[in-house]
Design an enzyme around this catalytic site. Structure first.
Site: not given
Lengths: 245, 216
Positions: B46-48
């Site tokens: 998840s790119e967060n």
């Protein structure tokens, strides 16, 4: 040197002025420094340029500063969750500079690390690269992006000691650590305030050198933007939770 | 019969390999996680700032500090690690993610991808899409073949680009194309059940080759 202030208002005293640039940590409503945002609202400071991945939702997070029209410009990667934002943008009352999320994160990291510019593949051949220098390295084309700094960074951490050493919790970490490095002054709100030595030095994510002022927010409200759940089957154990630091 | 959204996701899951680090976009790509074969270990990014993204939590166990890039509540796995967003995109930009599966508005035969803005409409932003398509080793697009009767597989994209020459594979409801972004163009490699080559020809603006091995 005491870094701990009694409340958000006193922690921001003398730091706010009209037209300044503020970086605000968080991704969506996760890991946002909302207590400090509320104090910025109450200060009445205006014409702000705010660097943040998103702009809150209606009435939450940075949406609070939209309601009072204190923001002049956002530098963000995605602002889709906010009607007030769209209304002000369509009425030309708000400027927006879109940055690809990774470019935004790296601009902040670079700014905090004293790097004025860097080259990235991201966005080459798109509108984002228009008017920017490009260069070829080893047969690939790259776009030059600038480092980004702010007059003030506001961040939210899970645990902090009175020296300003910070630890974050799960995905609430997001943009907070790079932003803590890129503010001329960084103010942190922490859910758990502890004394030096209470955090294992190996676990510290943001060293206290980056944090000038801090407040304790033991009762800060945390919002969930998209509540998604699954049905429990009989055989399922409770979802695992990792060891807390 | 064209593939359903779930069948498109199931087909996309066949591109996964044991040990892959994977980034899934919002929409049909999210469904891919339901079709990871038993015994195959893949880690979802998840790119967060999370690797090893687990399923949605049980009701009552939602954690506001634990969300995916779609801002949905998720859970932790024994393999999970957390990191900041700059490190997350260093991982993406640095080519460490094996595959990204994402949606699109248009894909052109040269590998150009458009999925972030429509001129004249309100623009919400590109999020991490430009970084993902520019940095991940293999980019797979999953999308409907047509929108309002128009082919989404184009000779040239008409919408502003998310990335130039970035797509490696396109899975639509009608079939599967590989894309050689270094000038080789599109090649049709599979058809959905009961879909014919004539159907694809009638509904595709982009030019494409047909693989010798095409299953009809």
């Amino acid at each position: 040197m005491n870094k701990v202030y009694a409340d958000a208002r006193s922690a921001l005293a003398g730091l706010l002025k009209d037209g300044m640039t503020i970086m605000a940590g968080g991704f969506g409503l996760c890991g946002i420094p909302e207590t400090l945002i509320l104090a910025i609202r109450d200060s009445g400071v205006k014409n702000l340029t705010v660097v943040s991945n998103n702009c809150g939702t209606d009435g939450k997070g940075l949406g609070i500063l939209l309601d009072t029209r204190q923001i002049k410009k956002m530098i963000s990667s995605y602002v889709g969750e906010n009607k007030t934002f769209m209304n002000q943008f369509l009425a030309n009352e708000l400027e927006i500079e879109f940055n690809p999320q990774g470019t935004l994160a790296e601009r902040i990291r670079a700014g905090g690390a004293g790097i004025p510019a860097f080259f990235t593949k991201t966005g080459y051949g798109t509108k984002i690269a228009e008017g920017k220098d490009t260069r070829e390295f080893d047969g690939e084309r790259y776009v030059m992006e600038r480092g980004l700094v702010a007059d003030l960074s506001i961040v939210h951490a899970y645990r902090g000691d009175t020296e300003g050493n910070l630890v974050y919790r799960k995905t609430a970490r997001n943009f907070n650590p790079p932003m803590a490095t890129a503010g001329k002054v960084t103010v942190a709100e922490v859910e758990h305030l502890v004394k030096p030595g209470d955090i294992n030095p190996d676990h510290i994510v943001t060293p206290g050198i980056y944090v000038k002022r801090m407040i304790h927010v033991p009762t800060a409200t945390k919002h969930i933007e998209q509540r998604t759940v699954r049905k429990r089957q009989k055989a399922d154990a409770p979802a695992g939770t990792g060891e807390e630091v | 019969m064209p593939w359903t959204r779930d069948q498109m996701a199931e087909r996309a899951a066949k591109e996964l390999r044991d040990g892959f680090y994977v980034n899934l976009g919002i929409g049909i790509p999210t469904l891919v996680s339901n079709y990871i074969p038993d015994g195959m270990s893949v880690q979802l990014q998840s790119e967060n700032g999370m690797l090893g993204t687990g399923p949605f939590p049980f009701e009552g166990e939602e954690d506001p500090d634990l969300i995916n890039a779609g801002k949905q509540t998720v859970t932790e796995l024994p393999t999970t690690s957390y990191f900041n967003s700059a490190d997350s995109f260093a991982m993406i930009r640095g080519g460490h993610i094996d595959i990204a599966i994402l949606g699109a508005m248009e894909v052109a035969e040269n590998g150009d991808l458009a999925n972030w803005m429509i001129p004249g409409k309100v623009v919400k932003g590109m999020g991490g899409a430009m970084d993902l398509v520019g940095g991940v080793k293999k980019v797979v697009v999953v999308m409907e073949h047509s929108a309002k009767g128009d082919s989404k597989l184009k000779k040239m994209c008409t919408l502003p680009l998310t990335g130039a020459g970035v797509v490696d594979m396109v899975i639509t409801d009608l079939g599967v194309f590989t894309l050689d972004r270094h000038g080789g163009g599109l090649t049709l490699i599979e058809l959905a059940p009961d879909v014919t080559l004539d159907d694809i020809n009638a509904k595709t603006e982009a030019s494409f080759k047909v693989a010798n091995t095409l299953k009809q």
